[in-house]
Design a protein around this motif. Structure first.
Motif, PDB file in Angstrom:
ATOM      1  N   SER A  54     -60.024 -57.325 -50.827  1.00 58.21           N
ATOM      2  CA  SER A  54     -59.801 -57.008 -52.239  1.00 58.21           C
ATOM      3  C   SER A  54     -58.305 -56.868 -52.533  1.00 58.21           C
ATOM      4  O   SER A  54     -57.859 -57.198 -53.629  1.00 58.21           O
TER       5      SER A  54
ATOM      6  N   SER B 228     -64.965 -56.434 -47.343  1.00 55.74           N
ATOM      7  CA  SER B 228     -64.541 -57.499 -46.424  1.00 55.74           C
ATOM      8  C   SER B 228     -63.108 -57.233 -45.972  1.00 55.74           C
ATOM      9  O   SER B 228     -62.293 -56.728 -46.736  1.00 55.74           O
TER      10      SER B 228
ATOM     11  N   LYS C 188     -66.196 -57.621 -55.471  1.00 57.93           N
ATOM     12  CA  LYS C 188     -67.168 -58.040 -54.463  1.00 57.93           C
ATOM     13  C   LYS C 188     -66.600 -58.014 -53.045  1.00 57.93           C
ATOM     14  O   LYS C 188     -67.364 -57.986 -52.078  1.00 57.93           O
ATOM     15  N   SER C 189     -65.293 -58.051 -52.909  1.00 59.95           N
ATOM     16  CA  SER C 189     -64.698 -58.186 -51.574  1.00 59.95           C
ATOM     17  C   SER C 189     -64.137 -56.878 -51.018  1.00 59.95           C
ATOM     18  O   SER C 189     -63.404 -56.903 -50.031  1.00 59.95           O
TER      19      SER C 189
ATOM     20  N   GLN D 179     -63.934 -59.843 -60.712  1.00 60.16           N
ATOM     21  CA  GLN D 179     -65.245 -59.807 -60.058  1.00 60.16           C
ATOM     22  C   GLN D 179     -65.126 -60.092 -58.559  1.00 60.16           C
ATOM     23  O   GLN D 179     -65.798 -59.459 -57.752  1.00 60.16           O
ATOM     24  N   LEU D 180     -64.257 -61.029 -58.198  1.00 63.27           N
ATOM     25  CA  LEU D 180     -64.041 -61.348 -56.787  1.00 63.27           C
ATOM     26  C   LEU D 180     -63.444 -60.152 -56.043  1.00 63.27           C
ATOM     27  O   LEU D 180     -63.859 -59.844 -54.920  1.00 63.27           O
TER      28      LEU D 180
END
Length: 163
Positions: free
Chosen positions: A130, A120, A116-117, A112-113
Motif C-alpha cells: 500500500s 501485501s 486492497k494491498s 482502491q488498490l
C-alpha cells in the motif's frame, strides 16, 4: 483567487521537482552500488533493485503533474495551433477536462488498490505494498491540481496560434 491558487500550485511543484531529483539521485546511486557490488565484490544487496524500481515509479508519478505545467507531456499542439485563438482555447480546455476526468478515475482506482494491498508486502524490502501503490492516487491528485490551474489560468495569445 486564481493567482493565489497558481502560487499554491507552483509551491507544490517545487517540492515535487526537488523530490523527483532526490529520488533520481538515490536511484542512480543504488544502481551504481549494485553494479560495483556485483562486478568487484561479487555480492549485491537483494532489495536494492526493488527499491530502484519503486523509486522510478514514484519519480514518474510525482513529476507527472509538474510536467503539465512545463508542457512536457505528449500533446497535439501541432494540430490545434492551426485553429483560431478562440477555438484553440476551447480545444485546450476540453483537453484539460478530459485529462482531469482520466486523472480522477486513476485517483479512485489507485485509492482502491492502496486499500486492497494493505496486507501485501514487497518481496525484498518487506514493506506494505500500500505504501508503494500510494503514489498512484497521489500522482493523480497532483495531475488534477495542475490541470485545474491550467484550466483557470488565462490563455495567452502567441504568434504560433492561428488568427
Amino acid at each position: 483567487a486564481s493567482i493565489m491558487y497558481h502560487s499554491f500550485v507552483l509551491k507544490i511543484n517545487k517540492v515535487c521537482e526537488l523530490l523527483a531529483m532526490a529520488f533520481l539521485i538515490i536511484m542512480i546511486a543504488i544502481v551504481f552500488f549494485q553494479i560495483i557490488g556485483r562486478e568487484l565484490l561479487q555480492t549485491s544487496v537483494p532489495w536494492f533493485e526493488e527499491l530502484a524500481k519503486y523509486l522510478l515509479v514514484w519519480t514518474t508519478f510525482i513529476a507527472s503533474g509538474y510536467a503539465y505545467q512545463k508542457v512536457a507531456h505528449l500533446n497535439v499542439e501541432a494540430f490545434i495551433k492551426k485553429l483560431s485563438f478562440s477555438n484553440y482555447r476551447l480545444v485546450k480546455r476540453i483537453i484539460y477536462i478530459i485529462c482531469i476526468s482520466f486523472a480522477f478515475i486513476i485517483l479512485i482506482y489507485g485509492y482502491q488498490l492502496v486499500a486492497k494491498s494493505v496486507n501485501s508486502t514487497t518481496p525484498g524490502m518487506g514493506i506494505s505494498m500500500s505504501i508503494v501503490y500510494s503514489i498512484i492516487p497521489i500522482g493523480a491528485l497532483l495531475q488534477i491540481i495542475n490541470l485545474i490551474d491550467l484550466l483557470i489560468k488565462p490563455e495567452e495569445k502567441t504568434s504560433e496560434v492561428g488568427e
